[in-house]
Design an enzyme around this catalytic site. Sequence first.
Site, PDB file in Angstrom:
ATOM      1  CB  SER A 174      -0.897   0.015   1.248  1.00  0.00           C
ATOM      2  OG  SER A 174      -1.527   1.264   1.427  1.00  0.00           O
ATOM      3  CE1 TYR A 187      -4.595  -2.187   4.767  1.00  0.00           C
ATOM      4  CE2 TYR A 187      -3.559  -0.039   4.500  1.00  0.00           C
ATOM      5  CZ  TYR A 187      -4.146  -1.167   3.949  1.00  0.00           C
ATOM      6  OH  TYR A 187      -4.278  -1.257   2.586  1.00  0.00           O
TER       7      TYR A 187
END
Length: 283
Positions: A174, A187
């Site tokens: 990400s 995350y």
Amino acid sequence: MNQTIGMVHEDGLPGHESTLEPKPDWQPRYPGSGRLKGKVAVVTGADSGIGRAVAALFAREGADVVIAYLCEHDDAEETARIVREEGGRALTFAGDLGEEATSRKLVEAAVAKFGRIDILVNNAGEQHPDEDIRQITEKQLRRTFQTNIFSMFFLTQAVLPHLKEGSAIINCTSVTMYKGSKQLLDYSSTKGAITAFTRSLSENLIEKGIRVNAVAPGPIWTPLNPSGGAPPEKVEHFGEDTPMGRPGQPNEVAPSFLFLACEDASYMSGQVLHPNGGIVVGS
């Protein structure tokens, strides 16, 4: 054919694409050219979002697809329909891949159905926004790591005996790994682990002729965001802070996975592609 192992529901995640408005754009944007003809791909999180777009594009390029997902059966069956409509064969498999036994059963089901595995796309993930690190419970921390990074280890371990020279593994990291995210501490940490895992696994497997790469999407419109990835008040303006001023669509990310899966990327391993709306990050 549908396989279901160890279903769980966790905070409404990853969410149903069938109820999301506006609907994400998953449709491939160009005709196929047979770049994955005869290949079998396992795609995790393939019921919706980026995973669905990848499954559709891989099928258009000639692949059969194993659609791995958590518990959104309606979305998974729609992805299977899409794959078949594109000319591929589909196998749906529900279960928590953060459990080692589930990952083994997924691979067993895939090999029993198709006889081989050529491509592994580790795309499944979850995220939970928190303003303060003290709000992150031990349960949430363990759950996020189990879904986002443990599953990649377990599934790679299970798939590896079936991969041959020319096979490919593509992991989904990400943009938050590179630029950080003050509300997604756990995350973002898993995404850093995924990037390190990608680079290290590449070094580990390169002599076997197995390429390992990753894709680091920016803000992409998928069910993950309104279902738990972003606070409701932020969903309306999701992605507007990118240089392009909008969120990306899943079908704008899927071609990166295709490129890394096929022979076009035969000289690439240990690398990360960045479909992120123009955000400039270090590699």
